[in-house]
Design an enzyme around this catalytic site. Structure first.
Site, PDB file in Angstrom:
ATOM      1  N   HIS A 257     -57.131  -7.956 -20.744  1.00 24.11           N
ATOM      2  CA  HIS A 257     -57.172  -9.056 -21.672  1.00 24.11           C
ATOM      3  C   HIS A 257     -57.745 -10.447 -21.331  1.00 24.11           C
ATOM      4  CE1 HIS A 257     -54.478 -12.086 -24.237  1.00 24.11           C
ATOM      5  NE2 HIS A 257     -54.951 -11.364 -25.108  1.00 24.11           N
TER       6      HIS A 257
ATOM      7  N   HIS B 211     -61.704 -17.847 -25.986  1.00 26.93           N
ATOM      8  CA  HIS B 211     -60.416 -17.672 -26.933  1.00 26.93           C
ATOM      9  C   HIS B 211     -60.135 -18.520 -27.983  1.00 26.93           C
ATOM     10  CE1 HIS B 211     -56.119 -17.304 -27.953  1.00 26.93           C
ATOM     11  NE2 HIS B 211     -56.558 -16.093 -28.281  1.00 26.93           N
TER      12      HIS B 211
HETATM   13  O1  G3P Z   1     -57.434  -8.821 -29.012  1.00 28.69           O
HETATM   14  C1  G3P Z   1     -56.205  -8.494 -29.028  1.00 28.69           C
HETATM   15  C2  G3P Z   1     -55.506  -9.866 -28.654  1.00 28.69           C
HETATM   16  O2  G3P Z   1     -56.450 -10.376 -27.783  1.00 28.69           O
HETATM   17  C3  G3P Z   1     -55.316 -10.511 -29.747  1.00 28.69           C
HETATM   18  O3  G3P Z   1     -54.840 -11.643 -29.691  1.00 28.69           O
HETATM   19  O4  G3P Z   1     -54.848 -14.359 -29.252  1.00 28.69           O
HETATM   20  O5  G3P Z   1     -55.353 -12.880 -27.495  1.00 28.69           O
HETATM   21  O6  G3P Z   1     -57.252 -12.691 -28.842  1.00 28.69           O
HETATM   22  P1  G3P Z   1     -55.742 -12.967 -28.847  1.00 28.69           P
HETATM   23 MG    MG Z   2     -58.380 -11.148 -28.183  1.00 24.89          MG
END
Ligand code: G3P
Ligand code: MG
Length: 260
Positions: A13, A55
């Site tokens: 992530h 992000h």
């Molecule tokens: O893409 C999965 C997850 O990353 C979605 O939440 O806010 O971390 O991009 P976010």
């Molecule tokens: Mg994401």
């Protein structure tokens, strides 16, 4: 294979973001070195139309700058230091090489890693970024990442925006797509709703806080894979895996690597 229904994937992530500054070539390299199944890239478009990995809507948390990504030209974004904040926040993980590390463009990521890793790419704010999907596919083709010879599923595209995914599906219906949902209402969608997702997506990406065994079972019954975000504790990962999840997004690869 990556998209088998009994596969369990570890998705880095924002890269190995617990131990390196998120969405930098360093955090992606770290994830690749730790044998992650995918690096997750949140994709946004600069004011002058360049796809970058970032992000937040604004640059303030993860750079020394201030303002909206979508309102900054690439040249200005490239002047930002995207690593010193991390050194300050995690002194035990601080590295000199992070000082001044830049926000990467998608093109720089593909140039750096090519088909040596798998990409799980999220289109962020696509409705504010004219032509994001077309540009993304063009780069994927240009960098040979959609070759038939490569394993299916080594590029996955995800979005909270169904429209963005449907646009991609119309352009190339061979790319596995994942519909993201926070599922804040904490309900299980009807079989009809799951079926609608299944028309363009191979699975669901859902917050692990809002999806239980019944949710996962219902999605699987509808023929949808289930990936959950964002899981950094082994016990949580084990529980989700026992419920039939097909993978988790994690910041902390070290904590959950035994799930592989
Ligand atoms: O893409 C999965 C997850 O990353 C979605 O939440 O806010 O971390 O991009 P976010
Ligand atoms: Mg994401």
């Amino acid at each position: 294979a990556l998209l088998d229904e009994n596969s369990f994937l570890l998705i880095a992530h924002r890269g190995a973001s617990a131990i390196a500054p998120e969405h930098t070539l360093a955090s992606y390299q770290m994830a690749i070195d730790m044998d992650e199944d995918f690096i997750e890239i949140d994709l946004q478009m600069t004011k002058d139309g360049v796809l970058v990995a970032f992000h937040d809507d604004i640059v303030d948390r993860t750079t020394d700058g201030s303002g909206k990504v979508a309102e900054m030209d690439l040249a200005d974004i490239k002047k930002l230091d995207a690593g010193s904040w991390f050194n300050a926040e995690k002194p035990d993980r601080a590295k000199d090489e992070y000082v001044g590390i830049q926000v990467p463009t998608l093109e720089e990521i593909f140039t750096a890693f090519g088909d040596s890793t798998n990409y799980y790419i999220e289109t962020k704010q696509p409705d504010k970024s004219e032509g994001m999907e077309e540009d993304l596919l063009e780069l994927l083709y240009q960098y040979g990442l959609l070759e038939e010879s490569l394993p299916k599923g080594h590029v996955i595209i995800q979005s909270f925006s169904a429209d963005s995914l449907k646009t991609i599906h119309e352009l190339d219906d061979d790319i596995p797509l994942i519909q993201l949902t926070d599922n804040l209402e904490q309900e299980i969608p009807s079989p009809e709703t799951f079926k609608l997702y299944r028309e363009y997506a191979v699975g669901i990406g859902v917050s692990h806080k809002n999806a239980d065994d019944a949710y996962i079972a219902a999605a699987r019954r509808a023929g949808l894979l289930v990936h959950l975000f964002t899981v950094d504790r082994l016990a949580e990962g084990e529980k989700l895996k026992s419920w039939g999840a097909n993978g988790i997004f994690t910041n902390d690869i070290e904590a959950v690597s035994s799930l592989k």
